[in-house]
Design an enzyme around this catalytic site. Structure first.
Site, PDB file in Angstrom:
ATOM      1  N   GLY A  43       0.829  -1.204   0.000  1.00  0.00           N
ATOM      2  CA  GLY A  43       0.000   0.000   0.000  1.00  0.00           C
ATOM      3  C   GLY A  43       0.856   1.244   0.000  1.00  0.00           C
ATOM      4  O   GLY A  43       1.766   1.373   0.816  1.00  0.00           O
ATOM      5  N   ASN A 118      -7.133  -4.776   7.140  1.00  0.00           N
ATOM      6  CA  ASN A 118      -6.805  -5.214   5.783  1.00  0.00           C
ATOM      7  C   ASN A 118      -7.893  -6.176   5.324  1.00  0.00           C
ATOM      8  O   ASN A 118      -8.057  -7.238   5.899  1.00  0.00           O
ATOM      9  CB  ASN A 118      -5.442  -5.924   5.804  1.00  0.00           C
ATOM     10  CG  ASN A 118      -5.076  -6.590   4.481  1.00  0.00           C
ATOM     11  OD1 ASN A 118      -4.238  -7.469   4.451  1.00  0.00           O
ATOM     12  ND2 ASN A 118      -5.688  -6.187   3.394  1.00  0.00           N
ATOM     13  N   GLY A 119      -8.643  -5.792   4.295  1.00  0.00           N
ATOM     14  CA  GLY A 119      -9.685  -6.684   3.786  1.00  0.00           C
ATOM     15  C   GLY A 119     -10.919  -5.924   3.366  1.00  0.00           C
ATOM     16  O   GLY A 119     -10.896  -4.705   3.210  1.00  0.00           O
ATOM     17  N   TYR A 258       0.823 -12.721  -6.881  1.00  0.00           N
ATOM     18  CA  TYR A 258       1.294 -11.360  -7.129  1.00  0.00           C
ATOM     19  C   TYR A 258       1.604 -10.528  -5.886  1.00  0.00           C
ATOM     20  O   TYR A 258       2.632  -9.885  -5.813  1.00  0.00           O
ATOM     21  CB  TYR A 258       0.243 -10.612  -7.966  1.00  0.00           C
ATOM     22  CG  TYR A 258       0.461  -9.108  -7.997  1.00  0.00           C
ATOM     23  CD1 TYR A 258       1.435  -8.550  -8.819  1.00  0.00           C
ATOM     24  CD2 TYR A 258      -0.270  -8.269  -7.158  1.00  0.00           C
ATOM     25  CE1 TYR A 258       1.661  -7.183  -8.819  1.00  0.00           C
ATOM     26  CE2 TYR A 258      -0.052  -6.894  -7.163  1.00  0.00           C
ATOM     27  CZ  TYR A 258       0.909  -6.355  -7.987  1.00  0.00           C
ATOM     28  OH  TYR A 258       1.139  -5.012  -7.983  1.00  0.00           O
TER      29      TYR A 258
HETATM   30  P1  5GP Z   1      -2.648  -4.883 -16.516  1.00  0.00           P
HETATM   31  O1  5GP Z   1      -1.606  -3.988 -17.057  1.00  0.00           O
HETATM   32  O2  5GP Z   1      -2.921  -6.090 -17.361  1.00  0.00           O
HETATM   33  O3  5GP Z   1      -3.906  -4.154 -16.167  1.00  0.00           O
HETATM   34  O4  5GP Z   1      -2.129  -5.430 -15.121  1.00  0.00           O
HETATM   35  C1  5GP Z   1      -1.192  -6.451 -15.071  1.00  0.00           C
HETATM   36  C2  5GP Z   1       0.033  -6.014 -14.321  1.00  0.00           C
HETATM   37  O5  5GP Z   1      -0.333  -5.464 -13.046  1.00  0.00           O
HETATM   38  C3  5GP Z   1       0.972  -7.147 -14.023  1.00  0.00           C
HETATM   39  O6  5GP Z   1       2.285  -6.693 -14.283  1.00  0.00           O
HETATM   40  C4  5GP Z   1       0.802  -7.455 -12.561  1.00  0.00           C
HETATM   41  O7  5GP Z   1       2.048  -7.752 -11.942  1.00  0.00           O
HETATM   42  C5  5GP Z   1       0.225  -6.207 -12.001  1.00  0.00           C
HETATM   43  N1  5GP Z   1      -0.896  -6.446 -11.061  1.00  0.00           N
HETATM   44  C6  5GP Z   1      -1.672  -7.518 -10.937  1.00  0.00           C
HETATM   45  N2  5GP Z   1      -2.568  -7.354  -9.954  1.00  0.00           N
HETATM   46  C7  5GP Z   1      -2.364  -6.140  -9.442  1.00  0.00           C
HETATM   47  C8  5GP Z   1      -2.952  -5.405  -8.374  1.00  0.00           C
HETATM   48  O8  5GP Z   1      -3.873  -5.850  -7.689  1.00  0.00           O
HETATM   49  N3  5GP Z   1      -2.404  -4.173  -8.145  1.00  0.00           N
HETATM   50  C9  5GP Z   1      -1.364  -3.692  -8.858  1.00  0.00           C
HETATM   51  N4  5GP Z   1      -0.877  -2.497  -8.550  1.00  0.00           N
HETATM   52  N5  5GP Z   1      -0.800  -4.351  -9.857  1.00  0.00           N
HETATM   53  C10 5GP Z   1      -1.287  -5.565 -10.156  1.00  0.00           C
HETATM   54 MG    MG Z   2       3.864  -6.870 -12.697  1.00  0.00          MG
END
Ligand code: 5GP
Ligand code: MG
Length: 499
Positions: A43, A118-119, A258
Site C-alpha cells: 500500500g 486489511n480486507g 502477485y
Molecule cells: P494490466 O496492465 O494487465 O492491467 O495489469 C497487469 C500487471 O499489473 C501485471 O504486471 C501485474 O504484476 C500487475 N498487477 C496484478 N494485480 C495487481 C494489483 O492488484 N495491483 C497492482 N498495482 N498491480 C497488479
Molecule cells: Mg507486474
C-alpha cells in the site's frame, strides 16, 4: 471494492493493505515504522501509526509513502509507549482521502481504541444502513468504522467479547490489529482470507501481514494468526480465543501469485517456493521453443526463474524497471497508465535484438502493461514474443480486497484467448491452468479463494446479490448464473509439488 460499486461509493477505501502491531517495546512506534517500510508494496497511498503509552493513545498518519509520512524523526516523540500499530493503505481510483488513512483512533464509552484493517466486508452496506437507522453517525466512508460502531453497541463485559460480538455480524475478508491502552489484539476472519503472522524478538511481540517485516527487525516468525482467531497480547502474555463462525479456509491465492513479497512467508509457506512452482508448472503446461526467458520485473521474477529452470531455456534480464515511480495502478485513468508502463520499464536492446523470447508475467488484469511492453520489446528488436502467464485468466472482480476493476475492464472476462493474443500482438499466449495454480500452493491448512479466476465466491457479496435480483426483475439473467459458494481444495492438489 469500490470500483465495482456505485459511484456514490467510489471514495470507499480499497482494502488490500499492510497491517502491523508491536507489543512490549519502548520503541514500539519505531518498530512499527520499520515494519511498514518493509511492507510498502502492500500500500502506497497513506501510512499511519497509533501508539499507547499505557494511558493515552496517540496517532500520526498522512498521505504518501512511509518515508514521506514519517520523514521527520520528531514525529516519534509524539508516539511514545510500548504498544503500537500501523497501516499502509493501498491506492484507490477516485479518492485519496486523508480521513480514510488508518489506523483509526476513536474514543468511546469503553475507552480509546485504534484499529488497522486489511480486507473487505461483503455485508458492509446492510450493516451500515442498520446502524444508521438505529441512530449511529458515521464520520468516514470506510468499512472499518462499522467495526467501531458494532463494538460500541456491544453489551459484552470486555474487549474480546465486544470484538466477538462485532465480528459475528461482519462477513468477508479481514485481518486486523487493534490497540487499546494496555493491549494489542490481532483478529483474522474465519476463512483466513488475508495473511496475518506473529513474530517475536526477545520480549517483544510482533504482528504483520507478511514476515518480511520480521526479517528487517531481526525477529523470529512464530506462527500464523489462525483463521477465526483473536489473539490478545497484554501484561498476562499471549492468549487466544476464536470467533463463533466456522468456515472452510479461503486464503487468497492471488497473494502467492502477485501481492506478497517473495521473501515473505504467508499462510505458512514461503512465497518464493510457491512462485517458483507456478513457473515450473507453467513451463510444463506450456513449453515453447525460444532463446531466452525474461520476467516483467519485479512481480514475475520468481515465476520466470521457475519457468527458465524447468524449460532449460536461459534466464535473461531483458527489462529494467525504474523503482522510483510506484505501481502503475495508482493512476486512475487509462492514458496515464499507458505512459506509466513506458516510464516504468526500459528494454535492454543488446539482450533482445534479433532474439526469440518468452516473457513470463504473473497476471493480466486490463492488459495495459503487456500491450505496451510488447511494443517496447518489438522496438528493441525482439524477433518472436511468447507470453506465458503464471496464473489463470482473471475473469471476475474481487470483493475481498484485491485491487481489480469491474468485469467490464477485465480483459479476460470480455475477450477470448485468441482475441487477447491478437490484441497484445504476440506470437503466442498461454495461461497457467487453475489446476496448475492449485498444484503450486500448499493445502495442509485448507483451501483457497479463487473467485477472480473462477467466479465462484466463498461469500456472495451483497452488491452482487442486488445485481442478480435486478437482472431477474428485469428479465435478463445473463450467461453467468448466481455464483456458487466455494473454497478450492481439489483432490489432486492436496499436496504441493516440490519446487
Ligand atoms: P494490466 O496492465 O494487465 O492491467 O495489469 C497487469 C500487471 O499489473 C501485471 O504486471 C501485474 O504484476 C500487475 N498487477 C496484478 N494485480 C495487481 C494489483 O492488484 N495491483 C497492482 N498495482 N498491480 C497488479
Ligand atoms: Mg507486474
Amino acid at each position: 471494492m469500490d470500483s465495482t460499486f456505485s459511484t456514490s461509493e467510489i471514495d470507499k477505501p480499497r482494502s488490500n493493505c499492510a497491517i502491523v502491531g508491536v507489543y512490549g517495546n519502548n520503541e514500539a512506534a519505531k518498530l512499527v515504522y520499520l515494519s511498514l517500510y518493509a511492507l510498502q508494496h502492500r500500500g502506497q497511498e497513506s501510512s499511519g501509526i497509533a501508539a499507547s503509552d499505557d494511558e493515552t493513545l496517540h496517532r500520526h498518519a498522512g498521505m504518501g509513502l512511509v518515508t514521506n509520512v514519517f520523514s521527520n524523526e520528531k514525529v516519534f516523540e509524539s508516539l511514545p509507549g510500548r504498544i503500537a500499530i500501523g497501516h499502509n493503505r493501498y491506492s484507490t481510483t477516485g479518492s485519496t482521502m486523508l480521513q480514510n488513512a488508518q489506523p483509526f483512533l476513536v474514543h468511546f464509552k469503553h475507552g480509546s481504541m485504534a484499529i488497522s484493517h486489511n480486507g473487505n466486508f461483503v455485508n458492509a452496506r446492510t450493516l451500515r444502513k442498520q446502524l444508521e437507522d438505529e441512530g449511529s453517525i458515521f464520520q468516514t466512508t470506510s468499512d472499518t468504522e462499522i467495526i467501531l460502531h458494532l463494538m460500541a453497541k456491544s453489551q459484552a463485559g470486555d474487549i474480546v467479547g465486544r470484538i466477538k460480538d462485532a465480528f459475528n455480524q461482519l462477513k468477508g475478508a479481514y485481518s486486523l490489529v487493534i490497540l487499546t491502552r494496555r493491549k494489542l489484539i490481532a483478529v483474522r476472519d474465519p476463512r483466513g482470507w488475508r495473511p496475518l503472522n506473529i513474530g517475536r524478538k526477545r520480549n517483544t511481540w510482533l504482528v504483520a501481514s507478511e514476515t518480511c517485516a520480521f526479517d528487517l527487525l531481526d525477529a523470529k516468525y512464530v506462527r500464523e494468526v489462525e483463521p477465526g482467531e483473536v489473539v490478545v497480547f497484554d501484561e498476562h502474555g499471549e492468549r487466544s480465543d476464536f470467533l463463533e463462525e466456522k468456515a472452510p479456509r479461503a486464503a487468497c491465492v492471488f497473494e502467492f501469485v502477485y501481492f506478497s513479497r517473495p521473501d515473505s512467508k504467508i499462510f505458512d509457506e514461503n512465497v518464493d517456493r510457491a512462485r517458483r512452482r507456478l513457473g515450473k508448472n507453467l513451463a510444463n503446461e506450456h513449453p515453447v521453443e525460444a532463446e531466452m526467458v525474461i520476467a516483467v520485473p519485479d512481480s514475475s521474477n520468481t515465476a520466470a526463474l521457475g519457468y527458465a529452470r524447468n524449460s532449460g531455456i536461459k534466464y535473461e534480464i531483458g527489462l529494467i524497471r525504474n523503482h522510483y515511480i510506484g505501481r502503475t495502478f495508482i493512476h486512475p485513468d487509462q492514458s496515464v497508465r499507458d505512459f506509466n508502463v513506458r516510464i516504468k520499464f526500459n528494454p535492454v536492446q543488446g539482450v533482445l535484438n534479433g532474439r526469440r523470447i518468452i516473457v513470463v508475467e504473473d497476471s493480466i488484469v486490463r492488459g495495459t502493461t503487456l500491450k505496451n511492453l510488447v511494443r517496447l520489446l518489438r522496438k528493441a528488436g525482439a524477433k518472436e514474443v511468447h507470453v506465458r502467464i503464471s496464473s489463470p485468466p482473471i475473469v471476475s472482480p474481487c470483493y475481498y480486497g484485491m485491487d481489480f476493476p469491474t468485469k467490464k475492464e477485465l480483459i479476460a472476462a470480455n475477450r477470448s484467448l485468441e482475441e487477447i493474443k491478437t490484441y497484445l500482438e504476440v506470437d503466442s499466449l498461454k495461461y497457467l491452468s487453475l489446476e496448475g495454480l492449485l498444484k503450486s500452493v500448499p493445502h495442509e491448512k485448507g483451501g483457497y479463494c479463487t473467485a477472480c479466476f473462477t467466479g465462484e465466491y466463498p461469500i456472495v457479496p451483497e452488491d452482487m446479490m442486488d445485481k442478480f435480483a435486478n437482472e431477474r426483475r428485469n428479465g435478463h439473467v445473463g450467461a453467468h448464473s448466481m455464483p456458487a459458494a466455494a473454497s478450492h481444495v481439489p483432490e489432486h492438489a492436496k499436496k504441493p509439488e516440490t519446487a
